[in-house]
Structure formats: C-alpha cells, structure tokens
Design a protein around this motif. Structure first.
Motif, PDB file in Angstrom:
ATOM      1  N   HIS A 286      39.118  40.884  33.974  1.00 16.42           N
ATOM      2  CA  HIS A 286      39.040  41.948  34.981  1.00 16.42           C
ATOM      3  C   HIS A 286      40.215  42.896  35.093  1.00 16.42           C
ATOM      4  CE1 HIS A 286      35.590  39.631  36.057  1.00 16.42           C
ATOM      5  NE2 HIS A 286      35.182  40.665  36.747  1.00 16.42           N
ATOM      6  N   CYS A 321      32.491  41.836  30.321  1.00 16.29           N
ATOM      7  CA  CYS A 321      32.703  41.852  31.778  1.00 16.29           C
ATOM      8  C   CYS A 321      33.518  43.069  32.194  1.00 16.29           C
ATOM      9  CB  CYS A 321      33.297  40.539  32.272  1.00 16.29           C
ATOM     10  SG  CYS A 321      32.084  39.206  32.286  1.00 16.29           S
ATOM     11  N   CYS A 322      34.267  42.951  33.282  1.00 20.60           N
ATOM     12  CA  CYS A 322      34.831  44.175  33.876  1.00 20.60           C
ATOM     13  C   CYS A 322      36.056  44.712  33.156  1.00 20.60           C
ATOM     14  CB  CYS A 322      35.082  43.962  35.360  1.00 20.60           C
ATOM     15  SG  CYS A 322      33.523  44.031  36.257  1.00 20.60           S
ATOM     16  N   PHE A 339      28.391  39.302  31.188  1.00 20.88           N
ATOM     17  CA  PHE A 339      28.819  37.951  31.578  1.00 20.88           C
ATOM     18  C   PHE A 339      28.200  36.822  30.753  1.00 20.88           C
ATOM     19  CE2 PHE A 339      27.955  34.440  34.719  1.00 20.88           C
ATOM     20  CZ  PHE A 339      29.253  33.982  34.831  1.00 20.88           C
ATOM     21  N   CYS A 360      35.517  35.214  35.931  1.00 23.83           N
ATOM     22  CA  CYS A 360      34.261  35.228  35.171  1.00 23.83           C
ATOM     23  C   CYS A 360      34.396  34.734  33.726  1.00 23.83           C
ATOM     24  CB  CYS A 360      33.603  36.608  35.225  1.00 23.83           C
ATOM     25  SG  CYS A 360      33.253  37.135  36.919  1.00 23.83           S
ATOM     26  N   GLY A 472      26.540  44.427  39.840  1.00 30.25           N
ATOM     27  CA  GLY A 472      26.760  42.985  39.858  1.00 30.25           C
ATOM     28  C   GLY A 472      26.459  42.261  38.577  1.00 30.25           C
ATOM     29  N   CYS A 473      26.410  40.963  38.755  1.00 32.78           N
ATOM     30  CA  CYS A 473      26.513  39.999  37.677  1.00 32.78           C
ATOM     31  C   CYS A 473      25.205  39.778  36.924  1.00 32.78           C
ATOM     32  CB  CYS A 473      26.893  38.659  38.296  1.00 32.78           C
ATOM     33  SG  CYS A 473      27.996  38.762  39.703  1.00 32.78           S
ATOM     34  N   GLY A 502      29.999  47.152  36.931  1.00 35.74           N
ATOM     35  CA  GLY A 502      30.062  45.739  36.557  1.00 35.74           C
ATOM     36  C   GLY A 502      29.120  45.386  35.426  1.00 35.74           C
ATOM     37  N   CYS A 503      28.632  44.141  35.483  1.00 33.53           N
ATOM     38  CA  CYS A 503      27.737  43.686  34.409  1.00 33.53           C
ATOM     39  C   CYS A 503      26.398  44.409  34.488  1.00 33.53           C
ATOM     40  CB  CYS A 503      27.574  42.173  34.472  1.00 33.53           C
ATOM     41  SG  CYS A 503      29.105  41.352  33.974  1.00 33.53           S
ATOM     42  N   CYS A 545      33.740  46.197  38.825  1.00 34.80           N
ATOM     43  CA  CYS A 545      33.313  45.838  40.192  1.00 34.80           C
ATOM     44  C   CYS A 545      34.285  46.308  41.265  1.00 34.80           C
ATOM     45  CB  CYS A 545      33.057  44.348  40.303  1.00 34.80           C
ATOM     46  SG  CYS A 545      31.560  43.895  39.419  1.00 34.80           S
ATOM     47  N   MET A 581      25.864  36.331  41.070  1.00 39.14           N
ATOM     48  CA  MET A 581      26.220  34.907  41.031  1.00 39.14           C
ATOM     49  C   MET A 581      27.595  34.644  41.639  1.00 39.14           C
ATOM     50  SD  MET A 581      28.736  34.165  38.591  1.00 39.14           S
ATOM     51  CE  MET A 581      29.771  35.470  37.984  1.00 39.14           C
ATOM     52  N   SER A 582      28.444  35.665  41.769  1.00 39.21           N
ATOM     53  CA  SER A 582      29.847  35.409  42.073  1.00 39.21           C
ATOM     54  C   SER A 582      30.142  35.564  43.565  1.00 39.21           C
ATOM     55  CB  SER A 582      30.682  36.401  41.256  1.00 39.21           C
ATOM     56  OG  SER A 582      31.842  36.767  41.912  1.00 39.21           O
ATOM     57  N   LYS A 584      32.494  37.159  44.590  1.00 39.43           N
ATOM     58  CA  LYS A 584      32.881  38.572  44.731  1.00 39.43           C
ATOM     59  C   LYS A 584      31.673  39.419  45.129  1.00 39.43           C
ATOM     60  CE  LYS A 584      34.582  38.390  40.555  1.00 39.43           C
ATOM     61  NZ  LYS A 584      35.031  38.934  39.255  1.00 39.43           N
TER      62      LYS A 584
HETATM   63 NI1  NFS Z   1      31.517  41.600  39.092  1.00 39.36          NI
HETATM   64 FE1  NFS Z   1      33.010  41.852  36.913  1.00 39.36          FE
HETATM   65 FE2  NFS Z   1      30.216  40.589  35.838  1.00 39.36          FE
HETATM   66 FE3  NFS Z   1      29.746  39.637  38.170  1.00 39.36          FE
HETATM   67 FE4  NFS Z   1      31.798  38.862  36.855  1.00 39.36          FE
HETATM   68  S1  NFS Z   1      32.345  40.462  35.397  1.00 39.36           S
HETATM   69  S2  NFS Z   1      33.713  41.731  38.904  1.00 39.36           S
HETATM   70  S3  NFS Z   1      31.559  39.205  39.128  1.00 39.36           S
HETATM   71  S4  NFS Z   1      29.803  38.611  36.307  1.00 39.36           S
HETATM   72  S5  NFS Z   1      29.598  41.759  37.644  1.00 39.36           S
END
Ligand code: NFS
Length: 674
Positions: A286, A321-322, A339, A360, A472-473, A502-503, A545, A581-582, A584
């Motif tokens: 991230h 990911c991010c 992810f 992540c 999001g994820c 994000g994802c 994100c 899923m997170s 966050k």
């Molecule tokens: Ni957001 Fe980015 Fe992806 Fe989900 Fe994880 S990487 S901060 S938490 S999984 S979008």
C-alpha cells in the motif's frame, strides 16, 4: 483372529474449481496451473475451510477470558424479548457493535498509519534530510497549504509576495504530523466539507479530536465492561471513521505533492503484463514511498545494463493491490492483478522478485515463493515474515534510492535462476487510469475554467442519472471479480457514472472497462454520449483505497458547483463495495455513510446476529447522517438498490422529470437550490 483393517487411503484435499473461483480467464488458467504443480492457493483454502457461522453474524465476543461467548440467533428467530447474553451480560447488540467498531479501528489504524508514514517522509524531505525525494507538484502544495493553516504569501514592504516553497512545505508537514496527536481542537479535513455537513458532525459530536485518539478510544471502550450502548459505540465508530478519512486524505494530499498529482495515462492490467524475456519485479502492498524509488531504480541505465548482462531484455515492473494503483496512476506501471491474484503472479514462474510493504499481503506468499525461484522481499519494520522465508531489506527514507537499488539488483541477478517452465497467461487489457479531482475539473472545463458545472448540468438534464463509487477488495468467498463487474455494468447501463479505486479499479481495468470505447458497448445512451464527447471511460479509476478521499472530494465539488442541494446527502450519488473483505472497507463504509452517502456492501456484514443493531445501521443512521448502510449479495439487486436511491434523490431535487434534455443556466440552478 481379528483381521487388521487396511489403513484408509489418505483423501486428496479438495481443490478449487477454476470457473467457480473466478470469472477472469488468466486467473482460471493459473488456478489450473497451481493444481498441476501441486501449489496450494487461497482459492483451494476457501474450498476446504468453512467460515464460522457465529462469527459471520458478529455475535462472538472474545474480549475477555471468560469467553469466547457465542450468542447464536435462535433458528425460529427472536420472539418477544431478546434474552441472549454473554457471561457479563453483554447483549448481542453490544457484542456486534463492539466487533464492528473494532473493525473500524483496525481500518482507521491501517489507513491513517499509511498517512503518517507519508507525512513523516514529507517532513524529512521538507527538512532537507531525505534528498532522494523532491516536491514534484508545488502547485498542489500551494493549493492545500491554507487548509493546513499555512499562509502561502507573506507581507514584505507593504506588499504580499509568494513565500518560499520549502518554508511552506515544512509548515504543511508539521501541521499534517500534528493531526495524529493534536490537543484541544479537531482534525482539519472535515472543514473541506459543505458547511451543512460540518455543522451536522459538530452537533452530533463526531468530529475527530485527533487521529490516534479515536482509535485508542475504540480499543478502550470495547474492553470488557466499558461501553454497553450500541448507539454510543457506533457514535465512536463514526468519529474514528472520520479520523480514518482524515489520515487517508492527508496521505493523498502529500503523496500528490511529493510524487505528483495523477493525470490520465495509458497502461495495461492483468497477469499478461509480465514478460517472459524480462526481469519481472512486482510491488505489492500500500505505501508508495518505497515503490516510487523502485520505479526510478528500475529505469536507471545501470540496472538496464545489468539486466542485459544477465540475459534479460529489460526490467518489467508491475504491481498488485494498492501499491500497484499508486505507481499506476503516477507512472503508468501496469497492474499485474488484484488482491486474489498475488499467489498466482508467483506461480507464473516468471516473478523474479516480489516486494511487499504493508497490508493485504498473504502469509502464504512465502510458501508459494519457496516452490519457485522468486525472491520475496519484506521492506517494512511493521510487516516481517518468518525467516528464512523472506529477505528483509528495511526501507529507510534517508537512503531510499540505495535501498531500492539493492532490491532491484537482487531481483535482476535472480533472473538466471528461473526454471525452464514459465507460463504467463496472455490475458491483459489496455486501460486509461489516473483520474484526480484536479484533472476531472480540467476535462470538464478546460485549463482556465476548470469546473464541475458540466457534470452537474448533465446530471440535471438526465444524461447522467447519477454517480456511484464502486470500490474495494476481492473476497475468496465470492467468485473473483464477478460481483464487481456485474454491479459496474448494471450501473453504467443505467447511465450511472462510476468512480472506482483499489482492487475494484484493477478489476474494471482487467475486464477492459477503463477504455473510452467501452462506453458505446456497455453504457446507456446518455452516459455513452457524455463519455464520447468528453473522451473519458464510463468508469474512472481514481487510485488506491486512501484515494477514496478523491471520490469524496469530487462529491464535495459537485455540491459546490451548484444545483445539487447543500450537502452530500442531497444529490444522486451512492457507494458500493461489492466484494469487500478488509477492516479498511468497514472504516471507509462508515465514513462514506457519515458523509451522507448511501452505501451498499456485497457479501454480508457481520451484524445479522444482532437484528436491532442491524436495523440501526441500515435504517436508524438516516436520521443522523442522511444516509445508511445496506447489504446486498446479488449484484443486479445491489446495483438497483443504488439506482433506486439515485432516483429518489433526483425526485427530491425535482430533476426526476428532467431526463429529456433541458439546458440549465446558473439562474435555473440557483432556483433549484432555493
Ligand atoms: Ni483496499 Fe488496497 Fe485491495 Fe481491499 Fe486490500 S489492496 S486498501 S483493502 S484488497 S481494495
């Protein structure tokens, strides 16, 4: 004599069905490949490990050693009074609310600590201690300085003159750092919102005192025997979510100043971006402070020459990911995947190094990397893996380039250790990414008249029905990417412009939705026309994100531009996290709802076991924030809940009948507001 029974043959573990696991062809191929090689991935684990039926309902309390106390919902539902309680007497509502806001605390800690790292690096750059970074976007620095209480002009001999950039940077850095621990006031970011929203937060008592305090507050009040009122618990959840938003906003601001504010660029997405004849380095996580340097190191002549020396044609950098989205939006570095594809990138056999920072990152990456030549680098003091599974090169901003060069060198030298059997799936799609509030304004209004009026006009005249943030994820409990794509396609088909991060953004890119010409294929006639005229895709990728704050900022700009009411809850906009899923995601969901934007989550929310608390989130919050949470697993129903909300807001604004093309001027807009 008793005959001995032959020992039962050991059952082969159940494996994931590639088609059920993902809609993405590259992912399906790599799942098949993982089975051929006998390498286990998250998709297989999702088949063999079932979710805890009590946990998913949010009603397991493990906050003291008399428990865990589990409060299953009676099969027949609750008739009369809900008498379920834990040993201390905690009710299902208290337990679910405590668990929910602990998720907000986890998410807020992750996002805002990312912001803190960026602020610390920015401070050391401003002090001249980290010379590998510089201020790439002084214009943005000058723009944001007043919001951090920093003057950009100074009086000299009775005249106001521009202050020195380095002085401004230092004061902004110090003010930003103060946001984590200030005393006696509130965080600065909520001031960006329309007055009506700010005053509402003030009245509700949810303005964050400082970022760290709101997270600590949650850990205290959810300790055994403290807050036992689910509404009061959620009030703190909302306050911590606004702290999360503050930390994220600072991260976006300072990253833009240091690394450059994104503007649209062309790139690609999916595992097919990896190249067989190149050294492949994948950055994952991230925080972009290290990956920015890796980009620079990988492009250096010295590293190119080294790559040629080991027999590679060059260095292919890509991301997951991010961290991927950060280097995508500023440098066009392609996304290798999202992810759920992190293990698969290594299973290609072509990943010479994967460099991870925080969040992540699967612990199982180490097991997968062991089956290949891939070097797995951990780089953050907070995120190590057991030795010798990974190589830890701790990143320090004071010698950023040196650290990055060391990692890239090791990656390049690892190229010669590749096995012969490399399989990179061919799938990839072109994408246009890098949309920021600044350049959306430019796209809509030109250099000198940057504005959101054009967007508002087209919402008012109905070509654009409304705007949705779909973010999001991925979640291994649902078919990878499928819910995202179905929700997005249903929205754009119904003329809803989609903003993504994000994802979710990577998902849209992998499916080819981030190309201007997809508008004609998927959009309703109104949105298609706008996309064609303005030259933008119907889905705008706005970054990582933490950059969800860009989406909020765009929503604020819409209100400022006029004709859309006085607050974020007034205009046709909705939020969605279809495959979340997170923790966050929960923190983001709450700050979006607190901002007045109706938000639908896919899958489930861990609140079903506490019906009263659930009702509070999905209905009761409306009275406080003018918006609620909602949950809908079915993607088409999910999209239509958002569209119904958008239509409701259109009706409230009196623009529901304006879907035949009415051109509005400023006076019309003002009349609407009145
Ligand atoms: Ni957001 Fe980015 Fe992806 Fe989900 Fe994880 S990487 S901060 S938490 S999984 S979008």
């Amino acid at each position: 004599m008793v005959e001995k029974k032959a020992p039962a043959a050991k059952k082969a573990p159940k494996l994931a069905d590639p088609i059920e696991a993902s809609v993405d062809k590259a992912t399906q191929k790599m799942i098949v490949r993982s089975h051929e090689l006998g390498v286990e991935t998250i998709f297989d684990r999702a088949v063999t490990m079932k979710q805890c039926n009590i946990g998913i309902q949010g009603i397991c309390c493990k906050n003291c050693a008399m428990g865990p106390c589990r409060l299953p919902l009676p099969k027949a539902g609750i008739e009369g009074e809900d008498t379920r309680k834990g040993l201390c007497g905690a009710t299902a509502n208290t337990i679910a609310a405590r668990n929910f806001i602990r998720m907000i605390a986890g998410g807020a800690a992750a996002h805002s600590d990312h912001g803190r790292t960026v602020a610390e690096v920015f401070l050391s750059v401003a002090r001249g201690e980290s010379t590998d970074y510089k201020i790439k976007d002084p214009i943005k620095l000058i723009q944001i300085a007043p919001s951090y209480g920093v003057d950009t002009k100074v009086e000299v001999d009775g005249e106001m003159v521009d202050r020195d950039i380095s002085e401004i940077a230092l004061e902004v850095a110090e003010a930003a750092m103060g946001e984590w621990g200030k005393v006696g006031s509130h965080t600065l970011i909520p001031k960006h919102f329309p007055e009506a929203r700010y005053e509402r937060w003030k009245k509700l008592g949810v303005l964050p005192r400082n970022i760290d305090r709101e997270i600590v507050d949650i850990m205290h009040r959810t300790h055994m025997g403290v807050d036992q009122d689910y509404k009061n618990l959620m009030k703190q959840g909302a306050r911590a979510a606004l702290a999360d938003m503050s930390g994220s906003w600072i991260a976006t601001d300072l990253q833009d100043v240091m690394f450059g504010t994104p503007s649209p660029l062309i790139s690609e997405a999916n595992l097919g971006v990896m190249k067989q004849d190149h050294v492949n380095i994948i950055v994952h996580g991230h925080e972009p402070v290290l990956s920015e340097m890796i980009v620079a190191a990988a492009q250096s002549t010295e590293m190119m020459e080294l790559a040629n020396k080991v027999g590679a044609k060059g260095i292919q950098l890509s991301g997951i990911c991010c961290t991927a989205n950060e280097v995508l939006q500023r440098h066009g570095v392609p996304n290798a995947g999202n992810f759920l594809q992190q293990e698969l990138a290594i299973i290609t056999g072509a990943c010479d190094a994967m460099v991870v920072d925080v969040q992540c990152v699967f612990q199982n990456l180490a097991n997968v990397a062991k089956c290949f030549h891939t070097k797995l680098f951990t780089t953050h003091p907070m995120a190590k893996m057991e030795q010798p599974n990974a190589i830890h090169i701790e990143f320090d901003e004071h010698h950023a380039m040196e650290d990055a060069t060391r990692i890239v060198t090791e990656a390049v030298e690892n190229f010669k250790n590749r096995g012969a059997d490399v399989q990179i799936p061919a799938e990839k799609q072109p994408q246009v990414a890098g949309f920021s509030v600044e350049n959306i304004k430019y796209h809509l209004g030109g250099t000198f008249r940057g504005t959101f009026y054009t967007l508002n006009d087209n919402i008012i005249n109905g070509r654009i029905r409304g705007v949705a943030g779909v973010v999001g994820c991925n979640n291994a409990r649902t078919q990878h990417n499928s819910i995202h794509l179905a929700v997005i396609k249903e929205l754009i088909k119904n003329d809803v412009l989609v903003l993504t991060t994000g994802c979710g953004g990577i998902t849209a890119a992998m499916d080819g939705l981030l190309q201007p010409d997809t508008a004609a294929a998927y959009c309703g006639p109104g949105l298609a026309e706008i996309c064609e005229v303005v030259g933008i895709p119907p889905v705008l990728h706005m970054g990582s994100c933490v950059d969800n704050t860009r989406i909020l900022n765009a929503a604020i700009e819409v209100v400022k531009a006029g004709g859309m009411g006085n607050d974020l809850c007034d205009w046709p906009v909705a939020g969605s996290a279809p495959e979340w899923m997170s923790e966050k995601a929960i923190a983001i969901g709450q700050y979006v709802v607190s901002s007045g934007i109706y938000t639908v989550f896919g899958g489930y929310l861990p609140i079903d076991g506490a019906p009263e608390f659930k009702k509070y989130l999905t209905e009761g919050m409306d009275e406080l924030y003018g918006a609620t949470w909602d949950v809908e697993a079915d993607p088409i129903k999910h999209a239509h809940k958002m569209i119904a909300h958008i239509d409701k807001k259109r009706a409230e604004l009196g623009i529901d009948k304006a879907r035949e093309r009415v051109l509005m001027d400023m006076a019309d807009r003002q009349a609407l507001e009145a």
